[in-house]
Design a protein around this motif. Sequence first.
Motif, PDB file in Angstrom:
ATOM      1  N   LYS A 270       0.792  -1.148   0.164  1.00  0.00           N
ATOM      2  CA  LYS A 270       0.018   0.048  -0.069  1.00  0.00           C
ATOM      3  C   LYS A 270       1.045   1.405  -0.006  1.00  0.00           C
ATOM      4  O   LYS A 270       1.848   1.362   0.664  1.00  0.00           O
ATOM      5  CB  LYS A 270      -0.906  -0.002   1.236  1.00  0.00           C
ATOM      6  CG  LYS A 270      -1.886   1.358   1.135  1.00  0.00           C
ATOM      7  CD  LYS A 270      -2.864   0.931   2.650  1.00  0.00           C
ATOM      8  CE  LYS A 270      -3.927   2.449   2.342  1.00  0.00           C
ATOM      9  NZ  LYS A 270      -4.881   2.148   3.480  1.00  0.00           N
ATOM     10  N   ASP A 272       0.004   5.081   0.212  1.00  0.00           N
ATOM     11  CA  ASP A 272      -1.208   6.338   0.539  1.00  0.00           C
ATOM     12  C   ASP A 272      -0.607   7.443   1.599  1.00  0.00           C
ATOM     13  O   ASP A 272      -0.519   7.403   2.639  1.00  0.00           O
ATOM     14  CB  ASP A 272      -2.285   5.727   1.461  1.00  0.00           C
ATOM     15  CG  ASP A 272      -3.330   6.532   1.936  1.00  0.00           C
ATOM     16  OD1 ASP A 272      -3.484   7.686   0.985  1.00  0.00           O
ATOM     17  OD2 ASP A 272      -3.856   6.546   3.026  1.00  0.00           O
ATOM     18  N   ASN A 273      -0.146   8.331   0.799  1.00  0.00           N
ATOM     19  CA  ASN A 273       0.417   9.530   1.427  1.00  0.00           C
ATOM     20  C   ASN A 273       0.294  11.023   0.704  1.00  0.00           C
ATOM     21  O   ASN A 273       0.416  11.147  -0.782  1.00  0.00           O
ATOM     22  CB  ASN A 273       2.229   9.371   1.266  1.00  0.00           C
ATOM     23  CG  ASN A 273       3.000  10.398   1.807  1.00  0.00           C
ATOM     24  OD1 ASN A 273       3.163  11.317   1.284  1.00  0.00           O
ATOM     25  ND2 ASN A 273       3.047  10.565   3.102  1.00  0.00           N
ATOM     26  N   GLY A 298      -2.258  10.374   5.455  1.00  0.00           N
ATOM     27  CA  GLY A 298      -2.388   9.239   5.032  1.00  0.00           C
ATOM     28  C   GLY A 298      -1.701   8.002   5.886  1.00  0.00           C
ATOM     29  O   GLY A 298      -1.331   8.299   6.864  1.00  0.00           O
ATOM     30  N   ASP A 299      -1.722   6.971   5.264  1.00  0.00           N
ATOM     31  CA  ASP A 299      -1.373   5.655   6.094  1.00  0.00           C
ATOM     32  C   ASP A 299       0.067   5.287   6.036  1.00  0.00           C
ATOM     33  O   ASP A 299       0.446   4.569   6.583  1.00  0.00           O
ATOM     34  CB  ASP A 299      -2.166   4.416   5.708  1.00  0.00           C
ATOM     35  CG  ASP A 299      -3.816   4.857   6.080  1.00  0.00           C
ATOM     36  OD1 ASP A 299      -3.988   5.427   6.827  1.00  0.00           O
ATOM     37  OD2 ASP A 299      -4.759   4.024   5.429  1.00  0.00           O
ATOM     38  N   THR A 300       0.861   5.865   4.913  1.00  0.00           N
ATOM     39  CA  THR A 300       2.083   5.344   4.614  1.00  0.00           C
ATOM     40  C   THR A 300       3.006   6.622   4.638  1.00  0.00           C
ATOM     41  O   THR A 300       2.831   7.806   4.584  1.00  0.00           O
ATOM     42  CB  THR A 300       2.391   4.579   3.447  1.00  0.00           C
ATOM     43  OG1 THR A 300       2.240   5.536   2.326  1.00  0.00           O
ATOM     44  CG2 THR A 300       1.091   3.280   3.372  1.00  0.00           C
ATOM     45  N   PRO A 325       5.791   7.938   8.136  1.00  0.00           N
ATOM     46  CA  PRO A 325       4.316   7.858   8.284  1.00  0.00           C
ATOM     47  C   PRO A 325       3.905   8.741   9.472  1.00  0.00           C
ATOM     48  O   PRO A 325       4.477   8.794  10.637  1.00  0.00           O
ATOM     49  CB  PRO A 325       4.114   6.459   8.714  1.00  0.00           C
ATOM     50  CG  PRO A 325       5.007   5.621   8.066  1.00  0.00           C
ATOM     51  CD  PRO A 325       6.282   6.447   8.284  1.00  0.00           C
ATOM     52  N   ARG A 326       2.950   9.798   9.041  1.00  0.00           N
ATOM     53  CA  ARG A 326       2.205  10.808   9.980  1.00  0.00           C
ATOM     54  C   ARG A 326       3.237  11.685  10.407  1.00  0.00           C
ATOM     55  O   ARG A 326       2.913  12.409  11.229  1.00  0.00           O
ATOM     56  CB  ARG A 326       1.780   9.849  11.232  1.00  0.00           C
ATOM     57  CG  ARG A 326       0.809   8.613  10.897  1.00  0.00           C
ATOM     58  CD  ARG A 326      -0.424   9.127  10.287  1.00  0.00           C
ATOM     59  NE  ARG A 326      -1.392   7.659  10.255  1.00  0.00           N
ATOM     60  CZ  ARG A 326      -2.609   7.893   9.848  1.00  0.00           C
ATOM     61  NH1 ARG A 326      -3.036   8.978   9.549  1.00  0.00           N
ATOM     62  NH2 ARG A 326      -3.277   6.789   9.607  1.00  0.00           N
ATOM     63  N   ASP A 359       5.006   7.493  13.241  1.00  0.00           N
ATOM     64  CA  ASP A 359       4.338   6.153  13.325  1.00  0.00           C
ATOM     65  C   ASP A 359       5.144   4.920  12.806  1.00  0.00           C
ATOM     66  O   ASP A 359       4.998   4.630  11.599  1.00  0.00           O
ATOM     67  CB  ASP A 359       2.901   6.030  12.727  1.00  0.00           C
ATOM     68  CG  ASP A 359       2.036   5.029  12.962  1.00  0.00           C
ATOM     69  OD1 ASP A 359       2.456   4.400  14.134  1.00  0.00           O
ATOM     70  OD2 ASP A 359       1.151   4.564  12.125  1.00  0.00           O
TER      71      ASP A 359
END
Length: 425
Positions: A270, A272-273, A298-300, A325-326, A359
């Motif tokens: 995945k 997602d950024n 996003g998640d990545t 991430p984050r 994260d």
Amino acid sequence: MSTQSFDFRLSGLAGFAALLSQSAFADLIEDSSVTLTARNFYLDRDYKDETPYPAAREWAQGFIVRAHSGFTEGTVGFGLDATGMLGLKLDSSPDRTGTQLLSYDPLSREVRDEYSELGLALKGKVSRTRVSVGTQFPSLPVIYASPARLLPQSFRGVYMISDELDGLTLHAGRMDRVNQRDSTDYQPLALASPNGRFQPGATAERFDFHGVDYRWTDNLTLRLFHAELRDIYTQDFLGALHWLPLGESRLKSDIRVFDSRDDGQAKAGKVDNLNVGGMFSYLWGGHSLGVGYMRQFGDTAFPYLAGGEPIVLSDGTLSADFVNPRERTWTLRYDYDFAASGIPGLTGMARYLHGDSIDLPALGGGSLSESSKDFELSYVIQSGPAKGLAFRLRETFYRNQQNANATFRSDNETRINIDYTIRLW
């Protein structure tokens, strides 16, 4: 050097020779140039806390020859660019390799005494549109041939740049292989995955991109790009660079937004950024004081091509990329040009970056932080027999809360460069 690359270069030379037999030489020779850059590079990473290797420390000498021809006469002009590179070991050992200055055996960690490569690119020109096929050194937000080591990273592919309309520059290209900074052969394209951000081992057969630079006014430039690393990720970029005159001073605003997601088979997992960053700098006299902020949504993590660095707010940092991430990053930067004090050629920089809310559960937790203090002093001789001789000293103090399995580890890093470029033709 791979057989495929060697055959490609031979066929390119044969084709170019055939073109020359039918074309006039005047502009081809008259507009040509040959330069030689000698680069002495010392890199020292002194790792802190628990780490498999206490240091990565190497010293090397590089030589880069760049030869650019003009174009043959006629409606369609043809030319040839060549780049020859040689890296020589001055000091290294198996227990402190990994600086990416020198090529080494990943099993024995023995460093080669020297490594070299030759890149060729056939080029054509119609009006104000240029197309190049072969070795490429793109410098764009979505694909950037990193020059941050002894020898630069390069790509193999096709690249078109068009300036047919005033103020508007179009870019389009396809790359199918990459030659890393410490390598001598072309390899498949891959996604960078420091700190285990994405699934390892995924490669792609091509990287496509297109975009535009538009100079809206003398003080405002807009950039829009789209890129795709096939079956791994796609990325859109929007950027704005604005200068606001304020009497004898100026305000510089640099906005960069990247929207990235996985593509096709999603071989690296995945993606997602959304990366949003801005840097605002106030310039007066020889001074520049800037403050910036960047955030990962996003998640990545932010995706970029393996072997280089992302062209985001944190570009130019030495020991980490600040795109986990984050992560939320803020920075404060000060530059001074000593020409304002009567010492032309001398410049200095100090910068502080702090990232938090990282994260990375596998590397220590879901609310980690990192920071970097960067310092730089450089001087270029302005006249005399050694005119152009450049000295550059960089020092970084990087710290993070990640565990010993992290790619980026707390360290003190020193880089010393001595570069000298002369024109041979």
